[in-house]
Scaffold this motif. Structure first.
Motif, PDB file in Angstrom:
ATOM      1  N   UNK A 123       0.863  -1.163  -0.008  1.00  0.00           N
ATOM      2  CA  UNK A 123      -0.026  -0.006   0.421  1.00  0.00           C
ATOM      3  C   UNK A 123       0.779   1.025   0.206  1.00  0.00           C
ATOM      4  N   UNK A 124       1.888   1.437   0.924  1.00  0.00           N
ATOM      5  CA  UNK A 124       2.759   2.772   0.773  1.00  0.00           C
ATOM      6  C   UNK A 124       3.477   2.775  -0.447  1.00  0.00           C
ATOM      7  N   UNK A 125       3.933   1.530  -1.011  1.00  0.00           N
ATOM      8  CA  UNK A 125       4.439   1.555  -2.435  1.00  0.00           C
ATOM      9  C   UNK A 125       3.508   2.385  -3.472  1.00  0.00           C
ATOM     10  N   UNK A 126       2.406   2.011  -3.480  1.00  0.00           N
ATOM     11  CA  UNK A 126       1.672   2.654  -4.485  1.00  0.00           C
ATOM     12  C   UNK A 126       1.484   4.002  -4.227  1.00  0.00           C
ATOM     13  N   UNK A 127       1.199   4.328  -2.955  1.00  0.00           N
ATOM     14  CA  UNK A 127       1.112   5.803  -2.797  1.00  0.00           C
ATOM     15  C   UNK A 127       2.233   6.591  -3.010  1.00  0.00           C
ATOM     16  N   UNK A 128       3.505   6.041  -2.728  1.00  0.00           N
ATOM     17  CA  UNK A 128       4.580   6.948  -3.052  1.00  0.00           C
ATOM     18  C   UNK A 128       5.112   6.757  -4.631  1.00  0.00           C
ATOM     19  N   UNK A 129       4.615   5.731  -5.252  1.00  0.00           N
ATOM     20  CA  UNK A 129       4.943   5.565  -6.637  1.00  0.00           C
ATOM     21  C   UNK A 129       3.857   7.073  -7.222  1.00  0.00           C
ATOM     22  N   UNK A 130       2.748   7.202  -6.788  1.00  0.00           N
ATOM     23  CA  UNK A 130       2.035   8.053  -7.336  1.00  0.00           C
ATOM     24  C   UNK A 130       2.729   9.603  -7.002  1.00  0.00           C
ATOM     25  N   UNK A 131       3.064   9.475  -5.866  1.00  0.00           N
ATOM     26  CA  UNK A 131       3.866  10.963  -5.188  1.00  0.00           C
ATOM     27  C   UNK A 131       5.099  11.006  -6.194  1.00  0.00           C
ATOM     28  N   UNK A 133       5.457  10.556  -9.079  1.00  0.00           N
ATOM     29  CA  UNK A 133       5.325  11.483 -10.646  1.00  0.00           C
ATOM     30  C   UNK A 133       5.269  13.016 -10.315  1.00  0.00           C
ATOM     31  N   UNK A 134       4.708  13.459  -9.431  1.00  0.00           N
ATOM     32  CA  UNK A 134       4.837  14.785  -9.086  1.00  0.00           C
ATOM     33  C   UNK A 134       6.245  15.395  -8.632  1.00  0.00           C
ATOM     34  N   UNK A 135       6.913  14.434  -8.146  1.00  0.00           N
ATOM     35  CA  UNK A 135       8.352  14.672  -7.562  1.00  0.00           C
ATOM     36  C   UNK A 135       9.447  15.055  -8.602  1.00  0.00           C
ATOM     37  N   UNK A 136       9.034  14.214  -9.777  1.00  0.00           N
ATOM     38  CA  UNK A 136      10.003  14.243 -10.820  1.00  0.00           C
ATOM     39  C   UNK A 136      10.264  15.911 -11.465  1.00  0.00           C
ATOM     40  N   UNK A 137       9.020  16.489 -11.241  1.00  0.00           N
ATOM     41  CA  UNK A 137       9.274  17.868 -11.997  1.00  0.00           C
ATOM     42  C   UNK A 137       9.724  18.924 -10.834  1.00  0.00           C
ATOM     43  N   UNK A 138       9.823  18.489  -9.739  1.00  0.00           N
ATOM     44  CA  UNK A 138      10.133  19.399  -8.505  1.00  0.00           C
ATOM     45  C   UNK A 138      11.110  19.304  -7.792  1.00  0.00           C
ATOM     46  N   UNK A 139      11.715  17.875  -7.787  1.00  0.00           N
ATOM     47  CA  UNK A 139      12.864  17.698  -6.745  1.00  0.00           C
ATOM     48  C   UNK A 139      13.861  16.995  -7.923  1.00  0.00           C
ATOM     49  N   UNK A 140      15.135  17.488  -7.681  1.00  0.00           N
ATOM     50  CA  UNK A 140      16.125  16.694  -8.739  1.00  0.00           C
ATOM     51  C   UNK A 140      16.418  15.277  -8.338  1.00  0.00           C
ATOM     52  N   UNK A 141      16.729  14.664  -9.405  1.00  0.00           N
ATOM     53  CA  UNK A 141      16.959  13.287  -9.284  1.00  0.00           C
ATOM     54  C   UNK A 141      18.051  12.640  -8.390  1.00  0.00           C
ATOM     55  N   UNK A 142      19.044  13.260  -8.113  1.00  0.00           N
ATOM     56  CA  UNK A 142      19.877  12.891  -7.198  1.00  0.00           C
ATOM     57  C   UNK A 142      19.369  13.142  -5.442  1.00  0.00           C
ATOM     58  N   UNK A 143      18.833  14.306  -5.550  1.00  0.00           N
ATOM     59  CA  UNK A 143      18.034  14.602  -4.095  1.00  0.00           C
ATOM     60  C   UNK A 143      17.091  13.522  -3.968  1.00  0.00           C
ATOM     61  N   UNK A 190       9.730   2.799  -2.987  1.00  0.00           N
ATOM     62  CA  UNK A 190       8.907   3.049  -4.146  1.00  0.00           C
ATOM     63  C   UNK A 190       9.551   4.428  -4.880  1.00  0.00           C
ATOM     64  N   UNK A 191       9.984   5.395  -4.350  1.00  0.00           N
ATOM     65  CA  UNK A 191      10.344   6.461  -4.786  1.00  0.00           C
ATOM     66  C   UNK A 191      11.747   6.310  -5.384  1.00  0.00           C
ATOM     67  N   UNK A 192      12.540   5.406  -5.003  1.00  0.00           N
ATOM     68  CA  UNK A 192      13.798   5.040  -5.643  1.00  0.00           C
ATOM     69  C   UNK A 192      13.385   4.250  -6.949  1.00  0.00           C
ATOM     70  N   UNK A 193      12.594   3.344  -6.746  1.00  0.00           N
ATOM     71  CA  UNK A 193      12.024   2.539  -8.136  1.00  0.00           C
ATOM     72  C   UNK A 193      11.580   3.416  -9.080  1.00  0.00           C
ATOM     73  N   UNK A 194      10.698   4.362  -8.657  1.00  0.00           N
ATOM     74  CA  UNK A 194      10.215   5.202  -9.710  1.00  0.00           C
ATOM     75  C   UNK A 194      11.161   5.998 -10.445  1.00  0.00           C
TER      76      UNK A 194
END
Length: 465
Positions: A123-131, A133-143, A190-194
Protein backbone atom coordinates in the motif's frame (compact mmCIF):
# COMPACT_ATOMS: atom_id res chain seq x y z
CA UNK A 1 13.27 29.52 -26.46
CA UNK A 2 12.03 26.33 -28.15
CA UNK A 3 12.81 27.66 -31.62
CA UNK A 4 16.26 28.75 -30.47
CA UNK A 5 16.80 25.29 -29.01
CA UNK A 6 15.91 23.53 -32.28
CA UNK A 7 18.06 25.94 -34.29
CA UNK A 8 21.09 25.46 -32.04
CA UNK A 9 20.84 21.68 -32.15
CA UNK A 10 20.52 21.72 -35.93
CA UNK A 11 23.58 23.94 -36.09
CA UNK A 12 25.41 21.56 -33.78
CA UNK A 13 24.64 18.58 -36.00
CA UNK A 14 25.68 20.47 -39.12
CA UNK A 15 29.07 21.20 -37.56
CA UNK A 16 28.59 24.97 -37.37
CA UNK A 17 28.36 24.95 -33.60
CA UNK A 18 29.43 22.25 -31.13
CA UNK A 19 26.48 20.59 -29.46
CA UNK A 20 28.07 21.03 -26.08
CA UNK A 21 28.38 24.72 -26.51
CA UNK A 22 24.72 24.89 -27.44
CA UNK A 23 23.88 22.77 -24.42
CA UNK A 24 25.94 24.93 -22.08
CA UNK A 25 24.40 28.14 -23.35
CA UNK A 26 20.93 26.79 -22.66
CA UNK A 27 21.41 25.07 -19.31
CA UNK A 28 19.63 27.74 -17.36
CA UNK A 29 16.62 27.64 -19.70
CA UNK A 30 16.38 23.87 -19.95
CA UNK A 31 16.41 23.33 -16.21
CA UNK A 32 13.35 25.46 -15.65
CA UNK A 33 10.29 23.42 -14.80
CA UNK A 34 7.93 23.88 -17.76
CA UNK A 35 6.22 20.54 -17.40
CA UNK A 36 8.17 18.69 -20.06
CA UNK A 37 11.57 18.31 -18.42
CA UNK A 38 12.81 16.37 -15.45
CA UNK A 39 14.56 18.41 -12.80
CA UNK A 40 18.27 17.66 -13.16
CA UNK A 41 20.89 18.12 -10.47
CA UNK A 42 24.11 20.03 -11.01
CA UNK A 43 26.28 17.00 -11.74
CA UNK A 44 24.02 15.88 -14.58
CA UNK A 45 23.72 19.42 -15.99
CA UNK A 46 27.50 19.50 -16.43
CA UNK A 47 27.93 18.23 -20.00
CA UNK A 48 31.27 19.91 -20.70
CA UNK A 49 33.10 16.62 -21.26
CA UNK A 50 30.49 14.91 -23.43
CA UNK A 51 31.42 14.18 -27.03
CA UNK A 52 28.41 12.79 -28.95
CA UNK A 53 29.10 9.45 -30.64
CA UNK A 54 32.22 8.80 -28.56
CA UNK A 55 30.69 7.69 -25.30
CA UNK A 56 30.64 4.16 -23.93
CA UNK A 57 29.89 2.49 -20.65
CA UNK A 58 33.47 2.27 -19.41
CA UNK A 59 34.06 -0.83 -17.28
CA UNK A 60 30.26 -1.36 -17.46
CA UNK A 61 29.95 0.88 -14.42
CA UNK A 62 26.52 2.20 -15.38
CA UNK A 63 25.22 -1.29 -16.15
CA UNK A 64 26.54 -2.64 -12.85
CA UNK A 65 25.14 0.37 -10.96
CA UNK A 66 21.67 -0.10 -12.43
CA UNK A 67 21.87 -3.78 -11.51
CA UNK A 68 22.84 -2.90 -7.95
CA UNK A 69 20.15 -0.23 -7.69
CA UNK A 70 17.63 -2.87 -8.75
CA UNK A 71 18.87 -4.97 -5.83
CA UNK A 72 18.61 -2.00 -3.46
CA UNK A 73 15.02 -1.33 -4.58
CA UNK A 74 13.96 -4.82 -3.49
CA UNK A 75 16.27 -5.04 -0.43
CA UNK A 76 13.72 -3.86 2.20
CA UNK A 77 11.11 -6.36 1.03
CA UNK A 78 13.40 -9.31 0.29
CA UNK A 79 15.42 -9.06 3.49
CA UNK A 80 12.43 -8.56 5.76
CA UNK A 81 10.26 -11.29 4.27
CA UNK A 82 13.07 -13.84 3.82
CA UNK A 83 14.13 -13.60 7.48
CA UNK A 84 11.15 -15.78 8.35
CA UNK A 85 13.06 -17.75 11.00
CA UNK A 86 13.95 -14.56 12.87
CA UNK A 87 10.41 -13.15 12.85
CA UNK A 88 8.95 -16.49 13.95
CA UNK A 89 11.34 -16.38 16.91
CA UNK A 90 10.42 -12.80 17.77
CA UNK A 91 6.68 -13.55 17.73
CA UNK A 92 6.79 -17.06 19.21
CA UNK A 93 4.76 -18.17 22.21
CA UNK A 94 7.14 -17.19 25.01
CA UNK A 95 5.21 -19.34 27.50
CA UNK A 96 6.23 -22.62 25.90
CA UNK A 97 9.64 -24.25 25.51
CA UNK A 98 8.66 -26.23 22.42
CA UNK A 99 10.84 -25.48 19.40
CA UNK A 100 9.11 -23.35 16.84
CA UNK A 101 10.26 -25.74 14.12
CA UNK A 102 8.13 -28.59 15.43
CA UNK A 103 5.44 -26.58 17.15
CA UNK A 104 2.17 -27.35 15.35
CA UNK A 105 0.39 -24.41 16.96
CA UNK A 106 1.64 -21.06 15.75
CA UNK A 107 0.72 -17.83 17.48
CA UNK A 108 -1.62 -15.37 15.79
CA UNK A 109 1.27 -12.97 15.19
CA UNK A 110 3.30 -15.73 13.52
CA UNK A 111 0.49 -16.80 11.21
CA UNK A 112 -0.51 -13.28 10.15
CA UNK A 113 2.95 -11.67 10.08
CA UNK A 114 3.72 -12.28 6.39
CA UNK A 115 0.27 -11.14 5.24
CA UNK A 116 0.50 -7.95 7.31
CA UNK A 117 4.04 -7.40 6.03
CA UNK A 118 2.74 -7.77 2.48
CA UNK A 119 0.12 -5.06 3.05
CA UNK A 120 2.61 -2.80 4.85
CA UNK A 121 4.89 -3.09 1.84
CA UNK A 122 2.39 -2.79 -1.00
CA UNK A 123 0.00 0.00 0.00
CA UNK A 124 2.72 2.58 0.84
CA UNK A 125 4.54 1.57 -2.35
CA UNK A 126 1.49 2.54 -4.39
CA UNK A 127 1.04 5.88 -2.64
CA UNK A 128 4.69 6.86 -2.99
CA UNK A 129 4.85 5.76 -6.63
CA UNK A 130 2.00 8.18 -7.34
CA UNK A 131 3.81 10.87 -5.34
CA UNK A 132 6.97 10.28 -7.36
CA UNK A 133 5.20 11.34 -10.59
CA UNK A 134 4.85 14.81 -9.11
CA UNK A 135 8.30 14.83 -7.52
CA UNK A 136 10.11 14.27 -10.84
CA UNK A 137 9.29 17.84 -11.92
CA UNK A 138 10.00 19.44 -8.54
CA UNK A 139 12.89 17.61 -6.89
CA UNK A 140 16.18 16.80 -8.60
CA UNK A 141 17.01 13.20 -9.41
CA UNK A 142 19.97 12.91 -7.03
CA UNK A 143 18.08 14.62 -4.20
CA UNK A 144 15.35 12.00 -4.47
CA UNK A 145 17.61 8.99 -4.87
CA UNK A 146 20.22 9.85 -2.24
CA UNK A 147 17.68 11.01 0.36
CA UNK A 148 15.64 7.81 0.23
CA UNK A 149 18.69 5.53 0.18
CA UNK A 150 20.21 7.27 3.20
CA UNK A 151 16.89 6.91 5.06
CA UNK A 152 16.74 3.23 4.07
CA UNK A 153 20.26 2.74 5.43
CA UNK A 154 19.30 4.38 8.72
CA UNK A 155 16.24 2.15 9.14
CA UNK A 156 18.23 -0.99 8.37
CA UNK A 157 20.81 -0.03 10.99
CA UNK A 158 17.96 0.49 13.44
CA UNK A 159 16.67 -3.00 12.55
CA UNK A 160 20.13 -4.43 13.28
CA UNK A 161 20.05 -2.80 16.72
CA UNK A 162 16.63 -4.27 17.55
CA UNK A 163 17.86 -7.78 16.73
CA UNK A 164 19.63 -7.92 20.10
CA UNK A 165 16.83 -6.20 22.03
CA UNK A 166 14.60 -8.52 24.05
CA UNK A 167 11.08 -7.87 22.80
CA UNK A 168 9.34 -10.83 24.48
CA UNK A 169 7.53 -8.55 26.93
CA UNK A 170 6.15 -6.24 24.24
CA UNK A 171 5.61 -8.39 21.15
CA UNK A 172 2.50 -6.53 19.97
CA UNK A 173 4.24 -3.17 20.15
CA UNK A 174 7.29 -4.57 18.36
CA UNK A 175 4.97 -6.00 15.71
CA UNK A 176 3.54 -2.53 15.10
CA UNK A 177 7.02 -0.96 15.08
CA UNK A 178 8.15 -3.52 12.50
CA UNK A 179 5.18 -2.71 10.29
CA UNK A 180 5.81 1.04 10.55
CA UNK A 181 9.45 0.47 9.64
CA UNK A 182 8.35 -1.59 6.66
CA UNK A 183 5.93 1.14 5.56
CA UNK A 184 8.65 3.81 5.58
CA UNK A 185 11.20 1.51 3.95
CA UNK A 186 8.86 0.63 1.12
CA UNK A 187 7.84 4.25 0.67
CA UNK A 188 11.53 5.02 0.14
CA UNK A 189 11.88 1.99 -2.11
CA UNK A 190 8.93 3.18 -4.22
CA UNK A 191 10.45 6.61 -4.80
CA UNK A 192 13.79 4.99 -5.63
CA UNK A 193 12.11 2.54 -8.00
CA UNK A 194 10.08 5.23 -9.77
CA UNK A 195 13.16 7.43 -10.13
CA UNK A 196 15.38 4.63 -11.45
CA UNK A 197 12.74 3.30 -13.86
CA UNK A 198 12.19 6.84 -15.09
CA UNK A 199 15.81 7.46 -16.07
CA UNK A 200 16.70 3.96 -17.27
CA UNK A 201 14.24 4.41 -20.14
CA UNK A 202 16.82 6.75 -21.71
CA UNK A 203 19.20 3.80 -22.07
CA UNK A 204 19.01 0.66 -24.21
CA UNK A 205 16.79 -2.25 -23.19
CA UNK A 206 19.68 -4.17 -21.60
CA UNK A 207 19.79 -1.52 -18.87
CA UNK A 208 16.05 -1.93 -18.22
CA UNK A 209 16.68 -5.66 -17.93
CA UNK A 210 19.54 -4.90 -15.52
CA UNK A 211 17.19 -3.03 -13.14
CA UNK A 212 14.49 -5.69 -13.41
CA UNK A 213 16.93 -8.58 -13.05
CA UNK A 214 18.62 -6.83 -10.15
CA UNK A 215 15.35 -7.01 -8.24
CA UNK A 216 15.23 -10.79 -8.64
CA UNK A 217 18.93 -11.09 -7.88
CA UNK A 218 18.28 -9.15 -4.67
CA UNK A 219 15.77 -11.79 -3.64
CA UNK A 220 18.26 -14.55 -4.48
CA UNK A 221 20.96 -12.77 -2.52
CA UNK A 222 18.70 -12.42 0.53
CA UNK A 223 17.61 -16.07 0.35
CA UNK A 224 21.19 -17.36 0.10
CA UNK A 225 22.24 -15.19 3.05
CA UNK A 226 19.37 -16.62 5.11
CA UNK A 227 20.17 -20.22 4.13
CA UNK A 228 23.85 -19.81 4.98
CA UNK A 229 23.00 -18.31 8.36
CA UNK A 230 20.76 -21.32 9.09
CA UNK A 231 23.35 -23.79 7.81
CA UNK A 232 26.11 -22.58 10.15
CA UNK A 233 23.84 -23.31 13.08
CA UNK A 234 23.76 -19.78 14.46
CA UNK A 235 20.85 -18.77 16.66
CA UNK A 236 17.98 -16.85 15.09
CA UNK A 237 19.14 -13.54 16.56
CA UNK A 238 22.82 -13.99 15.71
CA UNK A 239 21.96 -15.03 12.15
CA UNK A 240 19.60 -12.07 11.76
CA UNK A 241 22.25 -9.70 13.08
CA UNK A 242 24.67 -10.69 10.31
CA UNK A 243 21.82 -10.91 7.81
CA UNK A 244 20.60 -7.33 8.28
CA UNK A 245 24.17 -6.02 8.34
CA UNK A 246 24.55 -7.50 4.85
CA UNK A 247 21.39 -5.62 3.84
CA UNK A 248 22.80 -2.40 5.25
CA UNK A 249 26.07 -2.91 3.37
CA UNK A 250 24.14 -3.48 0.14
CA UNK A 251 22.32 -0.15 0.48
CA UNK A 252 25.58 1.64 1.36
CA UNK A 253 27.26 0.19 -1.74
CA UNK A 254 24.26 1.33 -3.78
CA UNK A 255 24.78 4.90 -2.59
CA UNK A 256 28.44 4.81 -3.59
CA UNK A 257 27.73 3.34 -7.03
CA UNK A 258 24.97 5.85 -7.74
CA UNK A 259 27.27 8.78 -6.97
CA UNK A 260 29.92 7.31 -9.27
CA UNK A 261 27.42 6.53 -12.03
CA UNK A 262 25.83 9.98 -12.35
CA UNK A 263 29.27 11.53 -12.79
CA UNK A 264 30.24 9.33 -15.75
CA UNK A 265 30.26 10.74 -19.26
CA UNK A 266 28.14 7.82 -20.51
CA UNK A 267 25.35 8.53 -18.01
CA UNK A 268 25.31 12.26 -18.72
CA UNK A 269 25.20 11.64 -22.46
CA UNK A 270 22.17 9.35 -22.25
CA UNK A 271 20.27 11.58 -19.82
CA UNK A 272 21.22 14.98 -21.16
CA UNK A 273 22.33 14.94 -24.80
CA UNK A 274 19.73 12.42 -25.99
CA UNK A 275 17.03 14.65 -24.56
CA UNK A 276 18.44 17.59 -26.56
CA UNK A 277 18.57 15.51 -29.73
CA UNK A 278 14.91 14.66 -29.25
CA UNK A 279 14.05 18.31 -29.85
CA UNK A 280 15.83 18.31 -33.21
CA UNK A 281 13.95 15.19 -34.32
CA UNK A 282 10.72 17.08 -34.90
CA UNK A 283 9.58 19.64 -37.42
CA UNK A 284 7.41 21.33 -34.83
CA UNK A 285 7.87 22.49 -31.29
CA UNK A 286 7.94 19.84 -28.58
CA UNK A 287 4.74 19.78 -26.61
CA UNK A 288 4.45 19.53 -22.89
CA UNK A 289 3.98 16.03 -21.54
CA UNK A 290 0.32 14.99 -21.73
CA UNK A 291 -0.43 12.25 -19.21
CA UNK A 292 -3.63 11.17 -20.98
CA UNK A 293 -1.79 10.74 -24.29
CA UNK A 294 0.92 8.67 -22.63
CA UNK A 295 -1.71 6.56 -20.86
CA UNK A 296 -3.44 5.72 -24.14
CA UNK A 297 -0.13 4.58 -25.57
CA UNK A 298 0.89 2.29 -22.70
CA UNK A 299 -2.35 1.09 -21.13
CA UNK A 300 -1.83 -2.50 -22.33
CA UNK A 301 1.59 -2.54 -20.67
CA UNK A 302 0.07 -1.13 -17.49
CA UNK A 303 -2.72 -3.72 -17.39
CA UNK A 304 -0.22 -6.52 -17.96
CA UNK A 305 2.00 -5.35 -15.09
CA UNK A 306 -1.01 -4.86 -12.84
CA UNK A 307 -2.36 -8.38 -13.42
CA UNK A 308 1.02 -10.06 -13.09
CA UNK A 309 1.80 -8.40 -9.76
CA UNK A 310 -1.78 -8.73 -8.51
CA UNK A 311 -1.75 -12.48 -9.11
CA UNK A 312 1.70 -12.91 -7.59
CA UNK A 313 1.08 -10.97 -4.39
CA UNK A 314 -2.30 -12.67 -3.88
CA UNK A 315 -0.53 -15.83 -2.81
CA UNK A 316 3.17 -15.06 -2.51
CA UNK A 317 4.49 -15.03 0.08
CA UNK A 318 1.32 -14.90 2.23
CA UNK A 319 0.15 -18.39 1.23
CA UNK A 320 3.33 -19.96 -0.12
CA UNK A 321 5.26 -19.32 3.09
CA UNK A 322 2.67 -21.46 4.93
CA UNK A 323 3.25 -24.50 2.68
CA UNK A 324 4.91 -27.26 4.68
CA UNK A 325 7.06 -30.13 3.49
CA UNK A 326 5.44 -33.58 3.35
CA UNK A 327 8.19 -34.77 5.70
CA UNK A 328 7.76 -32.09 8.35
CA UNK A 329 9.17 -33.13 11.72
CA UNK A 330 11.46 -35.78 10.22
CA UNK A 331 14.55 -33.86 9.09
CA UNK A 332 16.30 -30.49 9.08
CA UNK A 333 15.45 -30.13 5.40
CA UNK A 334 11.73 -30.33 6.11
CA UNK A 335 11.76 -28.30 9.31
CA UNK A 336 14.40 -25.66 8.70
CA UNK A 337 15.44 -25.38 5.03
CA UNK A 338 12.26 -26.13 3.08
CA UNK A 339 10.75 -22.64 3.34
CA UNK A 340 13.89 -20.55 2.61
CA UNK A 341 15.12 -22.85 -0.17
CA UNK A 342 11.83 -23.44 -1.99
CA UNK A 343 9.67 -20.46 -1.14
CA UNK A 344 12.41 -17.83 -1.46
CA UNK A 345 15.47 -19.16 -3.30
CA UNK A 346 13.62 -21.25 -5.89
CA UNK A 347 11.02 -18.54 -6.44
CA UNK A 348 13.61 -15.82 -6.99
CA UNK A 349 15.86 -17.97 -9.18
CA UNK A 350 12.88 -18.85 -11.40
CA UNK A 351 11.80 -15.22 -11.48
CA UNK A 352 15.36 -14.19 -12.37
CA UNK A 353 15.51 -16.68 -15.24
CA UNK A 354 12.19 -15.35 -16.51
CA UNK A 355 13.44 -11.76 -16.52
CA UNK A 356 16.69 -12.67 -18.27
CA UNK A 357 14.74 -14.64 -20.88
CA UNK A 358 12.50 -11.66 -21.57
CA UNK A 359 15.59 -9.51 -22.14
CA UNK A 360 16.67 -11.81 -24.98
CA UNK A 361 13.31 -12.96 -26.32
CA UNK A 362 10.74 -10.17 -26.04
CA UNK A 363 7.72 -12.00 -27.41
CA UNK A 364 4.82 -11.73 -28.00
CA UNK A 365 4.84 -8.60 -30.13
CA UNK A 366 1.05 -8.32 -29.93
CA UNK A 367 0.38 -6.42 -26.70
CA UNK A 368 -3.16 -7.81 -26.36
CA UNK A 369 -1.68 -11.31 -26.25
CA UNK A 370 0.57 -10.09 -23.45
CA UNK A 371 -2.52 -8.92 -21.53
CA UNK A 372 -4.26 -12.29 -22.06
CA UNK A 373 -1.18 -14.14 -20.83
CA UNK A 374 -1.12 -12.02 -17.67
CA UNK A 375 -4.76 -12.87 -16.93
CA UNK A 376 -4.10 -16.57 -17.51
CA UNK A 377 -1.76 -16.58 -14.50
CA UNK A 378 -4.80 -16.42 -12.22
CA UNK A 379 -4.93 -20.23 -12.50
CA UNK A 380 -1.94 -20.36 -10.15
CA UNK A 381 -4.00 -18.91 -7.27
CA UNK A 382 -6.23 -22.00 -6.75
CA UNK A 383 -3.33 -24.32 -7.58
CA UNK A 384 -1.20 -22.88 -4.76
CA UNK A 385 -4.16 -22.76 -2.36
CA UNK A 386 -4.55 -26.50 -2.87
CA UNK A 387 -0.94 -27.18 -1.86
CA UNK A 388 -0.02 -28.21 1.69
CA UNK A 389 -0.39 -24.78 3.33
CA UNK A 390 -0.95 -25.00 7.09
CA UNK A 391 -2.91 -24.35 9.21
CA UNK A 392 -6.10 -24.74 7.17
CA UNK A 393 -9.74 -24.99 8.18
CA UNK A 394 -11.84 -24.97 5.00
CA UNK A 395 -10.07 -26.27 1.89
CA UNK A 396 -8.68 -29.77 1.43
CA UNK A 397 -5.09 -30.41 0.40
CA UNK A 398 -4.86 -31.72 -3.18
CA UNK A 399 -1.13 -31.30 -3.92
CA UNK A 400 0.49 -32.76 -0.82
CA UNK A 401 3.80 -33.84 -2.35
CA UNK A 402 6.84 -31.55 -2.29
CA UNK A 403 7.62 -31.95 -5.99
CA UNK A 404 4.10 -30.82 -6.92
CA UNK A 405 4.46 -27.59 -4.98
CA UNK A 406 7.96 -27.05 -6.40
CA UNK A 407 6.78 -27.39 -10.03
CA UNK A 408 3.78 -25.08 -9.51
CA UNK A 409 5.86 -22.45 -7.70
CA UNK A 410 8.67 -22.53 -10.28
CA UNK A 411 6.27 -21.98 -13.20
CA UNK A 412 4.47 -19.30 -11.19
CA UNK A 413 7.72 -17.37 -10.61
CA UNK A 414 9.06 -17.93 -14.14
CA UNK A 415 5.93 -16.43 -15.71
CA UNK A 416 6.04 -13.52 -13.26
CA UNK A 417 9.58 -12.54 -14.22
CA UNK A 418 9.11 -13.03 -17.95
CA UNK A 419 5.87 -11.09 -18.35
CA UNK A 420 6.92 -8.15 -16.15
CA UNK A 421 10.24 -7.61 -17.90
CA UNK A 422 8.81 -8.20 -21.40
CA UNK A 423 6.15 -5.57 -20.70
CA UNK A 424 8.48 -2.95 -19.20
CA UNK A 425 11.01 -3.32 -22.04
CA UNK A 426 8.28 -2.54 -24.58
CA UNK A 427 7.03 0.60 -22.78
CA UNK A 428 9.76 3.09 -23.91
CA UNK A 429 9.23 1.98 -27.53
CA UNK A 430 5.60 3.10 -27.42
CA UNK A 431 6.27 6.72 -26.43
CA UNK A 432 8.41 9.66 -27.52
CA UNK A 433 11.83 10.24 -25.94
CA UNK A 434 10.64 13.16 -23.81
CA UNK A 435 7.71 11.03 -22.54
CA UNK A 436 9.85 8.09 -21.39
CA UNK A 437 10.34 9.05 -17.74
CA UNK A 438 6.68 9.79 -17.10
CA UNK A 439 5.64 6.65 -19.01
CA UNK A 440 7.79 4.36 -16.88
CA UNK A 441 6.67 6.14 -13.72
CA UNK A 442 3.07 5.44 -14.73
CA UNK A 443 3.97 1.79 -15.33
CA UNK A 444 5.46 1.73 -11.82
CA UNK A 445 2.13 2.99 -10.48
CA UNK A 446 0.32 0.14 -12.25
CA UNK A 447 2.78 -2.25 -10.59
CA UNK A 448 2.07 -0.57 -7.26
CA UNK A 449 -1.68 -0.95 -7.74
CA UNK A 450 -1.21 -4.62 -8.55
CA UNK A 451 0.86 -5.22 -5.44
CA UNK A 452 -1.52 -3.26 -3.21
CA UNK A 453 -4.69 -4.98 -4.38
CA UNK A 454 -2.91 -8.32 -4.46
CA UNK A 455 -1.63 -8.01 -0.90
CA UNK A 456 -5.05 -6.94 0.41
CA UNK A 457 -6.66 -9.86 -1.39
CA UNK A 458 -3.92 -12.15 -0.10
CA UNK A 459 -4.80 -11.29 3.49
CA UNK A 460 -8.36 -12.45 2.84
CA UNK A 461 -7.22 -15.53 0.92
CA UNK A 462 -5.19 -16.73 3.91
CA UNK A 463 -8.44 -16.78 5.88
CA UNK A 464 -9.94 -19.19 3.31
CA UNK A 465 -7.43 -21.94 4.03
Amino acid sequence: MRKILIYQIEMAHSGKQPLLQAGQDMDSDLDKDDGSEIVLDASIRDTSRIIPGQTRDKYYLTYFSFYLLGIVVITPWSFFVTANDYWMYKFRDVNTNVSMFINEKQTTLQVEFTSFLNVAASVPTLLFLILNIYLIKRVSLSARVLTVMILMLFLFIMTVIFVNVNTDGWQEQFFVLTMVTMIVLNGCSAILSGSIFGIVGNFSSIYITAVNSGQSLGGIFAAIAEIISLAVGASSTHAAFVYFIIGSATIFLGIICYVLMVNTIFFKYNIRVKSLEDYSDSSSLIKDVDYSVIFRKIWTIGVTCFMVLFTTTCVSPGVTVLVESEGKGQSKWSDIFFVPVINYLLFNVSDYIGRLSAGRFTKPDNLIVLVVMSFSRLIFVPLLLLCNAQPRHHLDVVFSRDYEFIIILALFALSNGYLVNAAVIKAPKLVEQHETEVALCIISVFIGFGMAFGSLSGYLIVKLL
